[in-house]
Design a protein around this motif. Structure first.
Motif, PDB file in Angstrom:
ATOM      1  N   VAL A   1       0.844  -1.203   0.000  1.00 34.06           N
ATOM      2  CA  VAL A   1       0.000   0.000   0.000  1.00 34.06           C
ATOM      3  C   VAL A   1       0.877   1.251   0.000  1.00 34.06           C
ATOM      4  O   VAL A   1       0.636   2.203  -0.769  1.00 34.06           O
ATOM      5  CB  VAL A   1      -0.945   0.005   1.216  1.00 34.06           C
ATOM      6  N   TRP A   2       1.897   1.270   0.836  1.00 31.58           N
ATOM      7  CA  TRP A   2       2.776   2.429   0.898  1.00 31.58           C
ATOM      8  C   TRP A   2       3.444   2.686  -0.453  1.00 31.58           C
ATOM      9  O   TRP A   2       3.463   3.814  -0.944  1.00 31.58           O
ATOM     10  CB  TRP A   2       3.837   2.255   1.979  1.00 31.58           C
ATOM     11  N   PHE A   3       4.005   1.634  -1.054  1.00 31.07           N
ATOM     12  CA  PHE A   3       4.758   1.831  -2.290  1.00 31.07           C
ATOM     13  C   PHE A   3       3.849   2.141  -3.480  1.00 31.07           C
ATOM     14  O   PHE A   3       4.284   2.793  -4.434  1.00 31.07           O
ATOM     15  CB  PHE A   3       5.645   0.613  -2.563  1.00 31.07           C
ATOM     16  N   VAL A   4       2.602   1.717  -3.427  1.00 29.49           N
ATOM     17  CA  VAL A   4       1.657   2.107  -4.473  1.00 29.49           C
ATOM     18  C   VAL A   4       1.332   3.598  -4.346  1.00 29.49           C
ATOM     19  O   VAL A   4       1.335   4.335  -5.345  1.00 29.49           O
ATOM     20  CB  VAL A   4       0.377   1.260  -4.408  1.00 29.49           C
ATOM     21  N   LEU A   5       1.073   4.067  -3.124  1.00 33.68           N
ATOM     22  CA  LEU A   5       0.808   5.489  -2.918  1.00 33.68           C
ATOM     23  C   LEU A   5       2.010   6.339  -3.326  1.00 33.68           C
ATOM     24  O   LEU A   5       1.868   7.355  -4.015  1.00 33.68           O
ATOM     25  CB  LEU A   5       0.457   5.742  -1.447  1.00 33.68           C
ATOM     26  N   SER A   6       3.190   5.910  -2.897  1.00 35.33           N
ATOM     27  CA  SER A   6       4.398   6.644  -3.247  1.00 35.33           C
ATOM     28  C   SER A   6       4.656   6.580  -4.750  1.00 35.33           C
ATOM     29  O   SER A   6       5.118   7.566  -5.346  1.00 35.33           O
ATOM     30  CB  SER A   6       5.599   6.070  -2.484  1.00 35.33           C
TER      31      SER A   6
ATOM     32  N   VAL B   1       4.588  13.457 -10.680  1.00 34.07           N
ATOM     33  CA  VAL B   1       5.670  14.399 -10.982  1.00 34.07           C
ATOM     34  C   VAL B   1       6.203  14.149 -12.390  1.00 34.07           C
ATOM     35  O   VAL B   1       6.477  15.096 -13.142  1.00 34.07           O
ATOM     36  CB  VAL B   1       6.796  14.266  -9.939  1.00 34.07           C
ATOM     37  N   ASP B   2       6.338  12.878 -12.776  1.00 31.19           N
ATOM     38  CA  ASP B   2       6.781  12.557 -14.140  1.00 31.19           C
ATOM     39  C   ASP B   2       5.824  13.134 -15.181  1.00 31.19           C
ATOM     40  O   ASP B   2       6.247  13.690 -16.202  1.00 31.19           O
ATOM     41  CB  ASP B   2       6.871  11.040 -14.323  1.00 31.19           C
ATOM     42  N   LEU B   3       4.535  13.010 -14.916  1.00 35.93           N
ATOM     43  CA  LEU B   3       3.535  13.488 -15.873  1.00 35.93           C
ATOM     44  C   LEU B   3       3.526  15.011 -15.953  1.00 35.93           C
ATOM     45  O   LEU B   3       3.343  15.584 -17.039  1.00 35.93           O
ATOM     46  CB  LEU B   3       2.152  12.966 -15.469  1.00 35.93           C
ATOM     47  N   ILE B   4       3.708  15.682 -14.817  1.00 30.52           N
ATOM     48  CA  ILE B   4       3.779  17.147 -14.817  1.00 30.52           C
ATOM     49  C   ILE B   4       4.941  17.602 -15.681  1.00 30.52           C
ATOM     50  O   ILE B   4       4.811  18.493 -16.530  1.00 30.52           O
ATOM     51  CB  ILE B   4       3.931  17.686 -13.378  1.00 30.52           C
ATOM     52  N   PHE B   5       6.088  16.980 -15.476  1.00 30.78           N
ATOM     53  CA  PHE B   5       7.268  17.353 -16.257  1.00 30.78           C
ATOM     54  C   PHE B   5       7.071  17.060 -17.743  1.00 30.78           C
ATOM     55  O   PHE B   5       7.353  17.902 -18.603  1.00 30.78           O
ATOM     56  CB  PHE B   5       8.494  16.601 -15.738  1.00 30.78           C
TER      57      PHE B   5
ATOM     58  N   GLU C   1      18.369  12.772 -11.902  1.00 34.01           N
ATOM     59  CA  GLU C   1      16.905  12.742 -11.913  1.00 34.01           C
ATOM     60  C   GLU C   1      16.315  14.021 -11.329  1.00 34.01           C
ATOM     61  O   GLU C   1      15.393  14.611 -11.907  1.00 34.01           O
ATOM     62  CB  GLU C   1      16.391  11.529 -11.144  1.00 34.01           C
ATOM     63  N   SER C   2      16.837  14.454 -10.184  1.00 34.60           N
ATOM     64  CA  SER C   2      16.236  15.620  -9.526  1.00 34.60           C
ATOM     65  C   SER C   2      16.478  16.897 -10.322  1.00 34.60           C
ATOM     66  O   SER C   2      15.585  17.738 -10.444  1.00 34.60           O
ATOM     67  CB  SER C   2      16.796  15.765  -8.109  1.00 34.60           C
ATOM     68  N   GLN C   3      17.678  17.056 -10.902  1.00 35.79           N
ATOM     69  CA  GLN C   3      18.004  18.295 -11.595  1.00 35.79           C
ATOM     70  C   GLN C   3      17.414  18.347 -13.001  1.00 35.79           C
ATOM     71  O   GLN C   3      17.109  19.426 -13.512  1.00 35.79           O
ATOM     72  CB  GLN C   3      19.527  18.473 -11.675  1.00 35.79           C
ATOM     73  N   TRP C   4      17.259  17.206 -13.631  1.00 37.39           N
ATOM     74  CA  TRP C   4      16.675  17.190 -14.973  1.00 37.39           C
ATOM     75  C   TRP C   4      15.153  17.252 -14.924  1.00 37.39           C
ATOM     76  O   TRP C   4      14.514  17.894 -15.751  1.00 37.39           O
ATOM     77  CB  TRP C   4      17.116  15.937 -15.714  1.00 37.39           C
ATOM     78  N   LYS C   5      14.529  16.611 -13.927  1.00 31.70           N
ATOM     79  CA  LYS C   5      13.084  16.414 -13.966  1.00 31.70           C
ATOM     80  C   LYS C   5      12.362  16.946 -12.729  1.00 31.70           C
ATOM     81  O   LYS C   5      11.448  17.769 -12.845  1.00 31.70           O
ATOM     82  CB  LYS C   5      12.792  14.914 -14.130  1.00 31.70           C
ATOM     83  N   ASP C   6      12.740  16.497 -11.552  1.00 29.28           N
ATOM     84  CA  ASP C   6      11.928  16.740 -10.361  1.00 29.28           C
ATOM     85  C   ASP C   6      11.803  18.222  -9.999  1.00 29.28           C
ATOM     86  O   ASP C   6      10.695  18.726  -9.764  1.00 29.28           O
ATOM     87  CB  ASP C   6      12.493  15.965  -9.177  1.00 29.28           C
ATOM     88  N   LEU C   7      12.930  18.928  -9.924  1.00 29.03           N
ATOM     89  CA  LEU C   7      12.863  20.331  -9.524  1.00 29.03           C
ATOM     90  C   LEU C   7      12.177  21.190 -10.571  1.00 29.03           C
ATOM     91  O   LEU C   7      11.478  22.157 -10.244  1.00 29.03           O
ATOM     92  CB  LEU C   7      14.268  20.858  -9.234  1.00 29.03           C
ATOM     93  N   ARG C   8      12.339  20.840 -11.819  1.00 35.28           N
ATOM     94  CA  ARG C   8      11.656  21.593 -12.866  1.00 35.28           C
ATOM     95  C   ARG C   8      10.151  21.360 -12.804  1.00 35.28           C
ATOM     96  O   ARG C   8       9.349  22.286 -12.952  1.00 35.28           O
ATOM     97  CB  ARG C   8      12.224  21.196 -14.225  1.00 35.28           C
ATOM     98  N   ALA C   9       9.734  20.111 -12.568  1.00 32.16           N
ATOM     99  CA  ALA C   9       8.307  19.828 -12.419  1.00 32.16           C
ATOM    100  C   ALA C   9       7.737  20.571 -11.218  1.00 32.16           C
ATOM    101  O   ALA C   9       6.600  21.053 -11.248  1.00 32.16           O
ATOM    102  CB  ALA C   9       8.094  18.326 -12.258  1.00 32.16           C
ATOM    103  N   ARG C  10       8.520  20.692 -10.192  1.00 32.47           N
ATOM    104  CA  ARG C  10       8.090  21.381  -8.978  1.00 32.47           C
ATOM    105  C   ARG C  10       7.763  22.844  -9.277  1.00 32.47           C
ATOM    106  O   ARG C  10       6.732  23.369  -8.847  1.00 32.47           O
ATOM    107  CB  ARG C  10       9.225  21.289  -7.952  1.00 32.47           C
ATOM    108  N   VAL C  11       8.643  23.512 -10.029  1.00 32.32           N
ATOM    109  CA  VAL C  11       8.406  24.913 -10.385  1.00 32.32           C
ATOM    110  C   VAL C  11       7.243  25.024 -11.368  1.00 32.32           C
ATOM    111  O   VAL C  11       6.408  25.926 -11.270  1.00 32.32           O
ATOM    112  CB  VAL C  11       9.684  25.533 -10.974  1.00 32.32           C
TER     113      VAL C  11
END
Length: 471
Positions: free
Chosen positions: A25-30, A37-41, A212-222
């Motif tokens: 359950v935890w890993f499905v939610l996570s 985040v992938d889809l936002i980016f 991963e974080s610099q190419w995708k995650d932080l940009r999706a966050r902004v």
């Protein structure tokens, strides 16, 4: 003997069957969270809204005067090399270094003094008390030294930048920042670890995670309107932003009680309603490069500070924010408190299930977990596979596919490091709370890259640039 072993195996199977659904359950939610985040980016990137000014062909803008802050504690082995190298390669004229150190760190003071004699744009800033305190405290005193220098010299700086003693600053980084400061109060240039050998698992795990974080995650966050935490280096704050922070927080622009002042400053700027931008990695891959800890102990020490400051201290100080967007990104920043330890259990369960299934196949017996694996567990396995594949793709973009082939192994190793660091962070934080003692700067050993390492990094960037240009 065999019957006793079979009974023991059956008991383990029963125990696994009980805990597997909860972990699934935890890993499905996570997993859904990470997929979002992938889809936002992807949505923003595919629509062509990701424009980088590092490839701008427009006329050059007048250079703003930039003050580069470098806070230090026992960095005498690397700081002189760092200053000598960066002053030589930076393709920008209107900047000066303000390097902070403590009076009880004579080796570092001497190293800065040597660099100061060679480079007029380097200034030594001595804190008024012994160290270590916190990086934020050191930065605050560096800021005061800069203001004093302004009063004496008549120069006024338009923005401040933060860098560390091991940073390799991209030659065009300041030019890129100068362009973005026209519209944004806070500019973050990406940070990428320098390449290391395939089997250097600890440092290579940093390569995976930062790719991963610099190419995708932080940009999706902004893209999604979330607050952008500073990466600690390659961060620029406009003078207007600095003055608003000083007014809002009693002249303590950086919170001296905070272990992760970089994370905190991003949240503070966002709360002031000022604009932030994370510069995307364009053709020239403008990023700050550095070596991260290469030993298990060093990595645990650094990540203990990160987890303590970002997940625990920030939670204690800031709560869950004032709107749903802030709540969501704070949740992502803190979910590792539970997710890191659970990842170890998940890995053990996966290997146990795989081993017992293989034994059952080779011996022709019934697999003990055959009727106990819920559908959610298979969905969780799918999400974990997708995460590893996504990280591998991000890693390959900057370090090549031959290096990215080791990402699955390094994910397992990173899980171990993060779990140990999480346990240490929880112990350290609650001990400090119980004893009412301050959390102080955890020193991480730094290494400035050799000429060979710099040439290797430049070669990789050149190859990637040629490959992108040929598409």
């Amino acid at each position: 003997m065999l019957s006793e072993a079979a009974q023991a195996l059956h008991a383990v199977d029963a125990w696994v069957a009980v805990i597997l659904p909860a972990i699934a359950v935890w890993f499905v939610l996570s997993g859904f969270d990470d997929l979002l985040v992938d889809l936002i980016f992807a949505a923003r990137w595919l629509r062509g809204h990701d424009v980088s000014l590092d490839d701008s062909t427009g006329p050059p803008l007048p250079e703003k005067r930039l003050a580069v802050f470098v806070p230090l504690w026992h960095e005498y082995q690397v700081i002189e090399q760092m200053l000598n190298h960066n002053v030589t390669v930076i393709q920008y004229a209107n900047y000066e270094f303000f390097v902070g150190a403590y009076p009880n760190d004579p080796e570092t003071l001497n190293a800065i003094s040597h660099a100061q004699k060679r480079h007029p744009q380097v200034h030594l800033c001595v804190c008024p008390h012994d160290g270590p305190t916190s990086k934020a405290d050191c930065l605050n005193w560096v800021l005061q030294h800069m203001i004093l220098y302004e009063q004496r010299s008549g120069k006024i700086f338009d923005a401040i930048l933060m860098h560390d003693a091991e940073d390799v600053i991209h030659p065009h980084s300041f030019t890129l920042i100068n362009r973005h400061l026209e519209k944004y109060a806070m500019v973050q240039v990406p940070v990428l670890p320098l390449p290391t050998p395939f089997l250097a698992l600890t440092h290579a795990a940093y390569c995976d995670e930062f790719a991963e974080s610099q190419w995708k995650d932080l940009r999706a966050r902004v893209f999604a309107g979330g607050f952008m935490p500073s990466c600690g280096v390659g961060t620029a704050l406009s003078r207007e932003c600095v003055e608003q922070l000083a007014e809002q927080y009693a002249n303590r622009v950086f919170d001296p009680e905070c272990l992760t002042e970089d994370y905190e400053i991003g949240l503070r700027v966002h709360r002031l309603g000022l604009k932030q931008i994370f510069t995307p990695l364009g053709r020239r891959s403008i990023a700050t490069r550095e070596f991260f800890p290469q030993s298990f102990r060093g990595a645990v020490r650094q990540r203990t500070r990160w987890i303590t400051g970002i997940s625990l201290q920030s939670w204690h100080r800031n709560g869950w924010g004032r709107d749903w967007r802030t709540w969501y990104w704070l949740w992502r920043d803190r979910k590792g408190l539970l997710g890191n330890p659970l990842s170890i259990f998940a890995n053990l369960l996966f290997f146990y299930g795989g081993a017992t299934w293989l034994v059952a196949q080779t011996t022709g017996t019934t697999w003990g977990l055959e009727n106990h694996v819920p559908a959610l567990a298979w969905l969780a396995l799918f999400f974990q596979t997708e995460r590893v594949l996504t990280r591998s793709i991000c890693c390959a973009r900057f370090y090549g596919w031959s290096f990215a082939l080791g990402t699955p192994l390094r994910v397992l190793w990173a899980n171990v490091i993060n779990t140990v660091a999480t346990v240490h962070a929880i112990q350290r934080f609650f001990h400090a709370m119980a004893t009412r003692t301050p959390l102080v700067w955890l020193k991480t050993e730094h290494a400035f890259p050799t000429l060979a390492a710099l040439e290797e990094a430049a070669s990789i960037v050149e190859q990637k640039t040629k490959a992108a240009a040929g598409k």
